[in-house]
Design an enzyme around this catalytic site. Sequence first.
Site, PDB file in Angstrom:
ATOM      1  N   ASP A 109      -2.879   0.002   7.079  1.00  0.00           N
ATOM      2  CA  ASP A 109      -3.696   0.145   5.877  1.00  0.00           C
ATOM      3  C   ASP A 109      -5.071   0.144   6.503  1.00  0.00           C
ATOM      4  O   ASP A 109      -5.490  -0.612   7.133  1.00  0.00           O
ATOM      5  CB  ASP A 109      -3.380  -1.333   4.853  1.00  0.00           C
ATOM      6  CG  ASP A 109      -2.410  -1.065   4.071  1.00  0.00           C
ATOM      7  OD1 ASP A 109      -2.088  -0.306   3.322  1.00  0.00           O
ATOM      8  OD2 ASP A 109      -1.088  -1.969   4.467  1.00  0.00           O
TER       9      ASP A 109
ATOM     10  N   ASP B 137       5.116   0.412  -6.014  1.00  0.00           N
ATOM     11  CA  ASP B 137       5.050  -1.136  -5.804  1.00  0.00           C
ATOM     12  C   ASP B 137       5.732  -1.489  -6.980  1.00  0.00           C
ATOM     13  O   ASP B 137       5.181  -1.378  -8.316  1.00  0.00           O
ATOM     14  CB  ASP B 137       3.494  -1.336  -6.013  1.00  0.00           C
ATOM     15  CG  ASP B 137       2.565  -0.930  -4.660  1.00  0.00           C
ATOM     16  OD1 ASP B 137       3.199  -0.927  -3.598  1.00  0.00           O
ATOM     17  OD2 ASP B 137       1.467  -0.361  -5.014  1.00  0.00           O
TER      18      ASP B 137
END
Lengths: 250, 203
Positions: A9, A128
């Site tokens: 990330d 998600d």
Amino acid sequence: MPRIIPCLDVRHGRVVKGVRFEELADSGDPVILASQYADQGADEIVWLDIAATIEEAQLSLNLIAQARALLAIPLTVGGGIRSLAHVEQLLAHGADKVSINSFALSHPDIIAEIAYRWGSQCVVVAIDARREADHYQVYKNGGRLRTDWELGEWLRTAQDQGAGEFLLTSMDRDGTQAGYDLAMLQYAQKHVARPIIASGGAGSAADVLQALKAGQHAVLLASLLHQGKTTIAALKSYLIQEGVSVRWPV
Amino acid sequence: MLEVAVIDYGNGNLGSLLAALGRLDVKAQVLTRASDAAPGADAVIFPGVGALGTVVQHLETSGLRALIERHLERQRPILGICLGMQLFFEEGAEGGSGLGWLKGSIPELNSQVLPHIGWNTVQQLAPHTALTVNIPQDPAYYFVHSYRILPANPHIVAGITEYEGEPFPSVIVDPPLYGVQFHPELSGHLGHRLLAQWLEEVR
């Protein structure tokens, strides 16, 4: 052979990893980390980077090109993709696949457009989701916004549009290091005939082993690696000892 | 110095292949149409990601098909990667067709879960080719494909891979045509070595 996939990330050119999508902590240079992971036997790299400004976007493209020059394994890049032009730029800087999430939920056609131009294998649809009462609900914008999509319904829609692969993150488990959300992954597998990368919750090598023994074919790893709890090489030798056939880099 | 041409038939997704050639100190020329060609490349790499669909038509209108066929007539080597190798054959599934340089078809894999994505091993049947020599037994390479080749001539198959119980040819050698179903440019050190050996052999 199951795939062990480190996830980077990236924000402002550095690797960060949130705990339950909050509390970002800096853990390194993405180009160096990606290259180290590849040398240790990572099977692919996933690189998620949301750039807020033009300068940041250029910085991340430069870093992706630097990583590409070093990496002899597949590189998936995602984060904030909203247009074919952006996909084209990422591929031109050396991404092999792109991962698309929030924008596709409101514009599913972009999946078909990417698949038509570069092939389904190029489109990883990242999702998600979290449990709500009796079902799984899809969220977007890094888990901040609830959508109207139920997980199975979105999986089938994205597959029909041409998704080649899914990256499914359990928001209930992400950053908790409490193990992968196997119930959600098994639910997802009933809905689509595409490879699914399990994401969210890996806290130990035993969690990875459990997921692979439960039939998962690909797992994403972040904090477990970035925080130095284990290495890809140590994880793979553990898996081999436990009877799981994984690629050993030679 | 070896001159290598890489065919770009419209996907433009050649970054990892060019990076892999860069690590081998090979400066490849990317051909998007016939007029890009410098006369007489020593070797051609025919990459492949995407679908069979409109590729053949594109190769014809861009003049690349005629260019590559002249290269073949001079017995100069071509390495087909993934879809690039599949295009050597005749009939694809769902009406798509290949270039027909080799007899055989391009059916879809049987597995429920497609594409076949990830690392898989190659059982090497012919251990003494540029695509197999000096490579350890049962090497693992990176695959991403939903279709496979079914060559009419079994003797060109130098390596076999199995996905969900279905064996398929993953390496073919029929000089000047060479093909791999996997992606050497994404296959770590072994992929690097395979490309290096092939370039050395065809030099």
